[in-house]
Design an enzyme around this catalytic site. Structure first.
Site, PDB file in Angstrom:
ATOM      1  N   HIS A 163       0.766  -1.378   0.011  1.00  0.00           N
ATOM      2  CA  HIS A 163       0.088   0.088  -0.060  1.00  0.00           C
ATOM      3  C   HIS A 163       0.906   1.353   0.105  1.00  0.00           C
ATOM      4  O   HIS A 163       0.224   2.360  -0.177  1.00  0.00           O
ATOM      5  CB  HIS A 163      -1.041   0.015   1.257  1.00  0.00           C
TER       6      HIS A 163
ATOM      7  N   ASP B  17      17.578   9.684  -8.228  1.00  0.00           N
ATOM      8  CA  ASP B  17      18.871   9.570  -8.133  1.00  0.00           C
ATOM      9  C   ASP B  17      19.376   9.782  -6.807  1.00  0.00           C
ATOM     10  O   ASP B  17      20.329  10.589  -6.186  1.00  0.00           O
ATOM     11  CB  ASP B  17      19.290  10.979  -9.116  1.00  0.00           C
TER      12      ASP B  17
ATOM     13  N   HIS C  93      -8.891  11.126   1.111  1.00  0.00           N
ATOM     14  CA  HIS C  93      -7.961  10.055   1.113  1.00  0.00           C
ATOM     15  C   HIS C  93      -6.569  10.372   1.847  1.00  0.00           C
ATOM     16  O   HIS C  93      -5.674   9.561   1.464  1.00  0.00           O
ATOM     17  CB  HIS C  93      -7.535   9.813  -0.521  1.00  0.00           C
TER      18      HIS C  93
ATOM     19  N   ASP D   4       0.580  19.386  18.526  1.00  0.00           N
ATOM     20  CA  ASP D   4       1.145  20.788  19.063  1.00  0.00           C
ATOM     21  C   ASP D   4       1.871  21.527  17.939  1.00  0.00           C
ATOM     22  O   ASP D   4       1.202  21.659  16.682  1.00  0.00           O
ATOM     23  CB  ASP D   4       2.054  20.525  20.009  1.00  0.00           C
TER      24      ASP D   4
END
Length: 439
Positions: A118, A125, A299, A306
């Protein structure tokens, strides 16, 4: 920094760029691919043969022609309907195309729905890494699609890129042992001016698997919630976590922390919303604010705690992500990045409806019973699944070998295995499998 077992994985000195929805993410990913010089790693749950998939295919083919080494690893469930011609064109050009834990060829179905790959990762690079929840398909385009999914990703430049690359490379069989991952700061180019860039971020890249790192992502969330002093804000598409996380949130509100949850109100999978609704009564009674995002399907898998802690990645807070699937998140300590992500979450709240206790009382007893049964079934599903004998999943490389009459003598062993290849210019599919003992 991070008060849990994975503390050693945190690295300082990273530069982060937050990318919102498919429009920003795809543009930046394609920009980096088109400028790649040495290597490209891609991992995704869904890869589709649509506008985004075709842009990506052309960019990868151009990279191979420049001499760039390219690998693509896609999940068999999420990529089940990808056309053979798409894979053939890439692999024929030299792309190492892999399918994670292939589906059995039985009635053209997808029975393997759990323990999926998932993650959504990319490394270019060894200089740029992308981590987030956005798949490689049109579903995340929001400007001209009312049902486009709202989601986020982040581009990383810095030491933690090596951690992302190391994970991606461990799943590719044909990474040359002498291939050196060299970071070249001379080729680092800033993103376009309209992106906010955050420097000197402390970042931990945490992945979960089914062997050594079963609960690292959940532990990172729990440690941060336990330390929260002012606020906890979580936006999550599929939310029905375990009792430990709910208990941690309840304790946080008891010590005066404001806890807010942004969940789906316009879900792409209605079952997920019903399971989450089973928790609403407990959450609201303990002063946890619950909002349902209604503008479009949500999604996202993001959080801020904080003024300094935030998370973004592929992991939902549900049994599949926390107990079964292969996932990857980054956990960040950087005030400016936290501020930008929190502003995005405030916008999500403005476009959401708050769930009030009075609303819950209007649910009939049938709906309440249905939600309760569904929640407890889904919560216990991972335990049931782990009792089923399961061989180690495989990464299967798909190669398309283009043969001619002149080449038949070199491929007699393949011709015997695939009789149809005796005809001139036939495509042969060679499947090479790698058993993954560490996932």
């Amino acid at each position: 920094m991070f008060a849990y077992k994975g503390d050693k994985k945190s690295r300082g000195g990273n530069t982060l760029t937050l990318l919102k929805d498919g429009e920003e993410f795809y543009a930046q990913l394609l920009r980096r691919i088109r400028r790649a010089r040495r290597e490209i790693f891609l991992e995704t749950f869904i890869l589709a043969d649509d506008r985004i998939g075709n842009l990506l295919r052309r960019a990868l083919l151009a990279a191979v022609r420049r001499g760039v080494w390219v690998s693509v690893t896609a999940d068999s469930y999420g990529t089940f309907f990808l056309k053979d011609e798409y894979i053939y064109e890439l692999s024929r050009a030299g792309v190492i195309f892999q399918i994670y834990d292939p589906q059995p060829k039985l009635f053209n179905s997808r029975p393997k729905v759990i323990r999926r790959l998932h993650r959504k990762l990319a490394v270019i690079d060894n200089t740029y890494a992308f981590v987030g929840g956005i798949n490689l398909c049109d579903d995340h385009l929001t400007h001209h699609n009312a049902n486009g999914k709202r989601d986020f990703a982040v581009e990383i430049v810095g030491p933690v890129v090596q951690d992302v690359r190391r994970l991606c490379a461990s799943y590719v069989r044909e990474v040359a042992p002498d291939r050196k991952a060299v970071f070249d700061d001379t080729q680092v180019t800033p993103p376009p001016a309209h992106y906010q860039v955050h420097k000197n971020a402390e970042v931990a890249f945490i992945s979960r698997d089914n062997r050594r790192n079963r609960s690292e992502i959940e532990k990172a969330y729990l440690a941060a919630i336990h330390r929260a002093k002012k606020s906890v804000t979580i936006a999550n598409a599929y939310f029905f976590p375990g009792y430990r996380m709910i208990r941690a949130m309840r304790k946080a509100t008891a010590r005066g922390v404001r806890v807010r949850l942004i969940l789906q109100g316009n879900p792409d999978i209605p079952m997920a919303l019903r399971a989450a609704q089973c928790l609403y009564d407990t959450l609201i009674r303990h002063n946890i604010e619950v909002y349902e995002y209604t503008e479009r399907p949500l999604h996202a898998k993001i959080a801020t705690i904080d003024d300094n802690w935030s998370s973004i990645g592929s992991s939902n807070l549900d049994p599949w992500s926390l107990s079964l699937n292969l996932e990857a998140n980054i956990f960040v300590e950087q005030p400016e990045f936290n501020t930008q992500l929190r502003e995005e979450m405030e916008m999500l709240i403005e476009q959401s409806r708050r769930v009030e206790y009075e609303t819950l009382q209007k649910l009939d007893w049938v709906a309440q019973m249905r939600n309760t049964l569904l929640y407890h079934f889904l919560r216990r599903l991972p335990g049931l699944v782990t009792r089923i004998p399961n061989p180690h999943p495989r990464v299967e490389q798909l190669r398309r070998i283009f043969t001619t009459k002149a080449g038949e003598s070199r491929n007699k062993h393949l011709a015997r295995e695939y009789p149809e290849s005796k005809n001139a210019r036939q495509v042969i599919v060679e499947r090479r499998s790698q058993t993954l003992g560490e996932v």
